[in-house]
Structures are given as structure tokens and as C-alpha cells.
Write a protein that holds these residues in place. Structure first.
Motif, mmCIF file in Angstrom:
data_model
loop_
_atom_site.group_PDB
_atom_site.id
_atom_site.type_symbol
_atom_site.label_atom_id
_atom_site.label_comp_id
_atom_site.label_asym_id
_atom_site.label_seq_id
_atom_site.Cartn_x
_atom_site.Cartn_y
_atom_site.Cartn_z
ATOM 1 N N ILE A 142 0.843 -1.201 0.000
ATOM 2 C CA ILE A 142 0.000 0.000 0.000
ATOM 3 C C ILE A 142 0.878 1.251 0.000
ATOM 4 C CG2 ILE A 142 -1.794 1.285 1.225
ATOM 5 C CD1 ILE A 142 -2.620 -1.452 2.497
ATOM 6 N N THR A 143 1.913 1.235 0.818
ATOM 7 C CA THR A 143 2.779 2.406 0.936
ATOM 8 C C THR A 143 3.447 2.741 -0.398
ATOM 9 O OG1 THR A 143 3.230 1.792 3.214
ATOM 10 C CG2 THR A 143 4.703 3.406 2.230
ATOM 11 N N HIS A 144 4.056 1.738 -1.015
ATOM 12 C CA HIS A 144 4.842 2.022 -2.221
ATOM 13 C C HIS A 144 4.086 1.771 -3.512
ATOM 14 C CE1 HIS A 144 8.154 2.819 0.387
ATOM 15 N NE2 HIS A 144 8.004 1.646 0.969
ATOM 16 N N GLY A 145 2.996 0.986 -3.432
ATOM 17 C CA GLY A 145 2.215 0.724 -4.622
ATOM 18 C C GLY A 145 2.948 -0.174 -5.609
ATOM 19 N N VAL A 146 2.263 -0.449 -6.707
ATOM 20 C CA VAL A 146 2.878 -1.175 -7.822
ATOM 21 C C VAL A 146 2.493 -0.359 -9.047
ATOM 22 C CG1 VAL A 146 3.180 -3.446 -8.894
ATOM 23 C CG2 VAL A 146 2.207 -3.305 -6.592
ATOM 24 N N PRO A 147 3.118 0.824 -9.172
ATOM 25 C CA PRO A 147 2.638 1.803 -10.164
ATOM 26 C C PRO A 147 2.523 1.233 -11.574
ATOM 27 C CG PRO A 147 4.357 2.763 -8.786
ATOM 28 C CD PRO A 147 4.279 1.312 -8.438
ATOM 29 N N GLU A 148 3.451 0.357 -11.947
ATOM 30 C CA GLU A 148 3.410 -0.158 -13.325
ATOM 31 C C GLU A 148 2.215 -1.077 -13.549
ATOM 32 O OE1 GLU A 148 5.647 -0.708 -11.080
ATOM 33 O OE2 GLU A 148 6.120 -2.841 -10.919
ATOM 34 N N LYS A 149 1.567 -1.533 -12.454
ATOM 35 C CA LYS A 149 0.397 -2.416 -12.588
ATOM 36 C C LYS A 149 -0.913 -1.682 -12.257
ATOM 37 C CE LYS A 149 2.402 -6.391 -13.616
ATOM 38 N NZ LYS A 149 2.690 -7.348 -12.561
#
Ligand code: HEC
Length: 187
Positions: free
Chosen positions: A136-143
Motif C-alpha cells: 500500500i505504501t509504495h504501490g505497484v505503479p506499473e500495474k
């Protein structure tokens, strides 16, 4: 037109004379009212401080927004422990945060949609509590999962992660999205 008699003042400047006619009553009334208004205003906003000035209102709104969205945890150096919360209040907070920010992609019951199913026992990025907080904190921006760090305080991330842990994990909600990732059953 005027009821008043024109009163001619008795001086005379190079042949120019003046009338001494009073201002209309409504105009004088308005003028006096603005003076009274200014005094009341001065007392209310500046002297007694009873009312919020525009600057106060601005600071209040800023503080409210800060509370809602700020990065980190407000107080300088405040440390928020990354540990599962189980109290009903914290879980209720987590639910609010989830419904506001996450359910559009993960479903009201965590069943998944754009985002993966959070109510099964499989996790793409790890199913232990710290991994969930980390995702949640860092996310998976590419997805398509953004980093929530700039939006939610650490405390709020811990609350929403606790909500997922306590209310979704292994509940297999109806119409769930197919499981993705690796099985996680607990430490
Ligand atoms: C715009 C859609 C979207 C929103 C909004 C969103 N997510 Fe996600 N989320 C995703 C996607 C897509 C993934 C999968 C990433 C991947 O495939 O690696 C994901 C993955 C996750 C995972 C990891 C799941 C796993 O199997 O490891 C968690 C936990 C998660 N999101 C929690 C949240 C929380 C909490 C919020 C709200 C604060 C949120 N998400 C908001 C789209 C979203």
C-alpha cells in the motif's frame, strides 16, 4: 422638488456662494451604519478574537487538510508502529479509508475488480501484514496500484491494512476475482 428651503451661507468668494443643504437622511443613516459596523467588526474579529478572520479560516482549512492528507504523521518525529491493529475503532477507521480510496478497484468486500482479490488466501506481493503495508505504501505503479505514501498518513495506511487483514483475509467474498499470487496462511 426638495421640501427643504435652500439655505444660502453668508460668505461670498469672488461672487461664488454656497448653499448649506443637509445630506439626505437615508444617506446619513447609511454612513452612520457603516461606522457602527466597522466598530462591531473591529471588536468581533480583531479585539476579542471571537470571529475567525480570513487568515484564521485559511489556517483551519489547511490544518484540516493536513490531517486528512498529510505525508508522514504530522508531529515532527512521530513514529507510527507498523503493527496490526485489532480494536474495533481502528478497524472502523480502516473501513472508512478503504471505502473512500480503495473499493473502486478492490471491491466493497475486497472481492477484486481492477485490482486483485483481497479476500482470498493468495497474495502477489506477500500476505503477511508488513508486506501488505509495504504494497500500500509504495504501490505497484506499473500495474495500476499507486503509491499511497503521499496521500495517506502512515497511521491511516496501518489502519486500512489492518482492516484488510481482519475483515477480508480468507473470507472468500462472493463474485471474487480469481486468486493471483502465492498462498499465505499466516506465520
Ligand atoms: C486504480 C485502482 C486501484 C486502487 C484505487 C487501489 N488499488 Fe490496490 N491494487 C491495484 C492493482 C491493479 C493491484 C495489483 C498490482 C499487481 O498486479 O502487482 C493492487 C494491489 C494491491 C494489494 C496487493 C495485493 C496482493 O495480492 O499482493 C493491496 C494490499 C492493495 N492493492 C491494497 C489497496 C489499498 C489499501 C488501496 C486504497 C488505499 C488500494 N489498493 C487502492 C489497483 C488499485
Amino acid at each position: 422638488m426638495s421640501q427643504e428651503e435652500d439655505k444660502l451661507l453668508d460668505h461670498n468668494y469672488d461672487g461664488i456662494q454656497e448653499f448649506d443643504n443637509p445630506m439626505p437622511t437615508w444617506w446619513v443613516g447609511l454612513f452612520v451604519f457603516t461606522i457602527i459596523w466597522a466598530v462591531v467588526y473591529l471588536f468581533y474579529f480583531e479585539i476579542t478574537g471571537m470571529g475567525d478572520t480570513q487568515l484564521d479560516e485559511y489556517h483551519n482549512e489547511l490544518a484540516a487538510a493536513e490531517k486528512l492528507y498529510s505525508v508522514g504523521d504530522g508531529a515532527e518525529g512521530a513514529v507510527v508502529e507498523i503493527a496490526l491493529l485489532t480494536s474495533a475503532d481502528e478497524i472502523a477507521e480502516g473501513e472508512k479509508i478503504f471505502k473512500m480510496n480503495c473499493s473502486s478497484c478492490h471491491g466493497q468486500a475486497g472481492e477484486g475488480g481492477v485490482g486483485p482479490n483481497l479476500g482470498d488466501s493468495k497474495w502477489i506481493h506477500g500476505g503477511d501484514f508488513k508486506s501488505i503495508v509495504n504494497t500500500i505504501t509504495h504501490g505497484v505503479p506499473e500495474k495500476g496500484m499507486i503509491s499511497w505514501e503521499p496521500i495517506l498518513k502512515t497511521k491511516k495506511i496501518v489502519q486500512v491494512a489492518s482492516y484488510i487483514d481482519q475483515k477480508f483475509r480468507n473470507t472468500n467474498p462472493p463474485n471474487g476475482k480469481a486468486p493471483e499470487g502465492d498462498e499465505y496462511q499466516g506465520e
